[in-house]
Structures are given as structure tokens and as C-alpha cells.
Design a protein around this motif. Structure first.
Motif, PDB file in Angstrom:
ATOM      1  N   THR A 271      -3.526   5.820   8.094  1.00 29.82           N
ATOM      2  CA  THR A 271      -3.096   4.966   6.979  1.00 29.82           C
ATOM      3  C   THR A 271      -4.262   4.332   6.221  1.00 29.82           C
ATOM      4  O   THR A 271      -4.030   3.580   5.279  1.00 29.82           O
ATOM      5  CB  THR A 271      -2.183   3.855   7.517  1.00 29.82           C
ATOM      6  OG1 THR A 271      -2.875   3.111   8.535  1.00 29.82           O
ATOM      7  CG2 THR A 271      -0.906   4.443   8.094  1.00 29.82           C
ATOM      8  N   GLU A 285      -7.147  -0.074   3.148  1.00 34.41           N
ATOM      9  CA  GLU A 285      -5.819   0.087   3.731  1.00 34.41           C
ATOM     10  C   GLU A 285      -4.795  -0.586   2.832  1.00 34.41           C
ATOM     11  O   GLU A 285      -5.047  -1.679   2.299  1.00 34.41           O
ATOM     12  CB  GLU A 285      -5.782  -0.543   5.129  1.00 34.41           C
ATOM     13  CG  GLU A 285      -4.477  -0.336   5.867  1.00 34.41           C
ATOM     14  CD  GLU A 285      -4.532  -0.901   7.268  1.00 34.41           C
ATOM     15  OE1 GLU A 285      -3.472  -0.961   7.925  1.00 34.41           O
ATOM     16  OE2 GLU A 285      -5.641  -1.314   7.697  1.00 34.41           O
ATOM     17  N   ASN A 286      -3.674   0.054   2.642  1.00 32.21           N
ATOM     18  CA  ASN A 286      -2.609  -0.506   1.817  1.00 32.21           C
ATOM     19  C   ASN A 286      -1.934  -1.653   2.565  1.00 32.21           C
ATOM     20  O   ASN A 286      -1.657  -1.558   3.770  1.00 32.21           O
ATOM     21  CB  ASN A 286      -1.572   0.560   1.468  1.00 32.21           C
ATOM     22  CG  ASN A 286      -2.172   1.661   0.606  1.00 32.21           C
ATOM     23  OD1 ASN A 286      -3.068   1.399  -0.194  1.00 32.21           O
ATOM     24  ND2 ASN A 286      -1.685   2.880   0.765  1.00 32.21           N
ATOM     25  N   LYS A 288       1.010  -5.139   2.204  1.00 29.89           N
ATOM     26  CA  LYS A 288       2.154  -5.695   1.514  1.00 29.89           C
ATOM     27  C   LYS A 288       2.090  -7.212   1.583  1.00 29.89           C
ATOM     28  O   LYS A 288       1.655  -7.773   2.590  1.00 29.89           O
ATOM     29  CB  LYS A 288       3.463  -5.203   2.140  1.00 29.89           C
ATOM     30  CG  LYS A 288       3.690  -3.702   2.031  1.00 29.89           C
ATOM     31  CD  LYS A 288       5.011  -3.304   2.659  1.00 29.89           C
ATOM     32  CE  LYS A 288       5.241  -1.808   2.544  1.00 29.89           C
ATOM     33  NZ  LYS A 288       6.525  -1.395   3.181  1.00 29.89           N
TER      34      LYS A 288
END
Length: 325
Positions: A271, A285-286, A288
Motif C-alpha cells: 500500500t 502512503e494514502n 484517510k
């Protein structure tokens, strides 16, 4: 000063082999006191007899060294390097032979760190440090680097040491307590938890008050298997059978831990995106916004590694319970 150097201080010019040689272990005449107590008479000596007994102790010590007899082991009073600070005791260090044994058990016999710690009575953190330093030492020797062996030998000669067992049949001497309970971060805050008098409140219940996933003390110690062995020993079970069964169980647990870490690392690499240059490696890294949780303290949120200070000592915070669940 020169009178002391030529008198009692002459004993420190040629240090005694196999001894710490601290000032507190010698009398004003420069003789080792624990050697004098072995040859001291039972009656209380006079002033003249005191000097004679001291000389006899010093002569007896020289005879023991010349004949190859071992020096009496240091007492607690002999391990005080600073005579004016009687509360400080010099703590033992691992001998070179014991460090070699620890490295051999892990590198050649494939023992786990937990098993080596329980066998030799050395904390797991220290076992890991010994293995890493020994690995670096062997790597330096292969590269032809020069080691400070004379300095290390001189320092080790001044300190008490935990020896290695002479053979496999002799039980090793424990170096330090290995089952000390580490302080969990969830237990550092002040809590007021009302409990009904009819409720059975034990260590498991107390752990759940601090955190829902917090284990009780007997499950958080580094070696919980030693508690089970002690319980089974009281039932007159065979120790060898218990150790073998526990060894198989530990190997399964360690294999599961290694597999979990490998899967977690593979998921993290899948990821994240790496950008490398000649000096650095950046990982992207993505994330949220919702990952920080309702209170902004979720471990999966950005910046969780820096921590959030607890609110229990902040002015204006309500520290007593407002309701009973």
C-alpha cells in the motif's frame, strides 16, 4: 600521598586477579579483609595481636595465590567502589564466556531469544543486545578492523561478572530478574472506577478498566510460562517433560508471531510507494481523514507515533466518575 602509595596503596599496583580490587575491600594496612576473616582467631585480639592477624591474613592470601587456590568470593561490602557512598553496589556484568554462549545458542543452535533468556536468567533485551553486538564484532573481525580488546579486558577485570556454566549439567546462575512487569502506557493515567461491593473484582477486571485489550499482570510478564511451570512443579510433574512441552509451544507461538509480522510488512509495502535517491528513501502512503477516529487519538491516524499527552492532570478536567455503568 607517597606514603600511602608506598604503603597500603602498593596492593593496587599489581591488581589481584579474579577480584574487583575496590578500596572498601582492603583494610588500612592494604590487606584483603575477606582473606583475613578466614584466618582470624575466635577470640578478640589485642592491639598487637590485631597487627599480627592482619599480617597472617596477608601472608595467607599470598600463599593461596602462589599455590593457585581461588580467592574468596566478594561480599556485598567488597562491591562498594566509593567508600563514602555505602548505598552504591557495583552490579555484575556478563562475562565474555557467557556472552559467547548466548551468541552460540542463537546463531548455531537456533534457540529463540525467549528460550535463551529463560535458560541463562538474562533479560530478553540484554540477550538481543548481546547477539547484535557479537554479530557486529564478528563482522569487524572479518573486515580486518582492530578491536579495543585490551581496554575491554581491563574494564571487565574491575567489575563483578556472572560466569558461564562449566558444562551443560550445571544450572546457570541467574544474572538478573527476568520477569519484571513492564509499565504499560495505558496504566500511567489516574482513574476512579466505582465497583459494587458484591462484584468480584480481580486483576483481569482491573486491566479491562484501563484498556479493553489490556492483559492482566500474569499474562504481560516476559516469561508467563515460568509461572505455569511453577504451578505444575507443585503437582509433582516431571520438569523435563514440562520444559519439552513448553519448548514446542513456544516454537509454535514464535512461528505465528514471525508469520504475522511478515504479513503485516507485506501489506504495508503493497500500500506504500517508495521514491529513492542516492542518500534517502521516501515512502508515501494514502491516508484517510477518518482514520484518526472520533477523538483524534486512533493509532491508525497520521501522527500517532508522536503521541498525545494525557488529560488527567490538566486543569478543569473532571477526574471523578459522573455515572455508574
Amino acid at each position: 600521598m607517597f606514603r600511602w602509595l608506598n604503603g597500603p596503596g602498593a596492593a593496587f599496583q599489581d591488581p589481584l586477579p579474579g577480584s574487583t580490587n575496590y578500596l572498601n575491600a582492603y583494610d588500612p594496612q592494604g590487606h584483603l579483609m575477606r582473606a583475613r576473616t578466614v584466618t582470624a582467631p575466635t577470640e578478640t585480639p589485642t592491639s598487637d595481636e590485631t597487627g599480627e592477624s592482619i599480617n597472617q591474613g596477608g601472608n595467607q592470601l599470598e600463599q593461596n595465590i602462589a599455590s593457585g587456590k581461588p580467592i574468596p568470593k566478594e561480599t556485598a561490602d567488597d562491591l562498594m567502589p566509593f567508600p563514602m557512598n555505602r548505598m552504591f553496589r557495583s552490579q555484575p556484568v556478563l562475562s565474555e564466556e557467557l556472552r559467547d554462549e548466548i551468541y552460540k545458542k542463537i546463531s548455531q543452535e537456533a534457540w529463540s531469544v525467549r528460550r535463551v533468556s529463560a535458560f541463562y536468567g538474562v533479560a530478553m533485551q540484554r540477550v538481543g543486545a548481546v547477539f547484535r553486538l557479537k554479530t557486529i564484532e564478528n563482522q569487524w573481525l572479518q573486515e580486518g578492523r582492530k578491536l579495543a580488546t585490551p581496554y575491554a579486558r581491563a574494564v571487565n577485570a574491575m567489575l563483578p561478572k556472572t560466569p558461564a556454566p562449566p558444562n551443560s549439567k550445571v544450572r546457570p546462575i541467574g544474572h538478573e530478574p527476568i520477569n519484571d512487569l513492564p509499565v504499560h502506557s495505558a496504566t500511567t493515567t489516574q482513574l476512579f472506577h466505582p465497583v459494587p461491593e458484591s462484584m468480584h473484582f480481580n486483576r483481569v477486571s482491573a486491566a479491562k478498566v484501563f484498556a479493553r485489550d489490556l492483559l492482566p499482570a500474569e499474562d504481560r510478564i516476559p516469561h508467563p510460562e515460568m509461572v505455569e511451570l511453577a504451578k505444575l512443579e507443585q503437582e509433582n510433574r516431571g520438569r523435563e517433560d514440562l520444559l519439552e512441552a513448553r519448548r514446542v509451544e513456544l516454537e509454535k507461538e514464535e512461528a505465528a508471531i514471525i508469520d504475522t509480522k511478515r504479513q503485516r510488512q507485506a501489506a504495508q509495502e503493497a500500500t506504500s510507494r517508495k521514491v529513492e535517491n542516492p542518500r534517502w528513501q521516501f515512502r508515501f502512503e494514502n491516508i484517510k481523514v477518518e482514520s484518526v477516529g472520533r477523538d483524534g487519538r486512533a493509532r491508525s491516524g497520521v501522527g500517532a507515533r508522536y503521541g498525545v499527552p494525557p488529560q488527567d492532570r490538566k486543569k478543569g478536567q473532571i477526574k471523578i466518575p459522573t455515572r455508574v455503568e
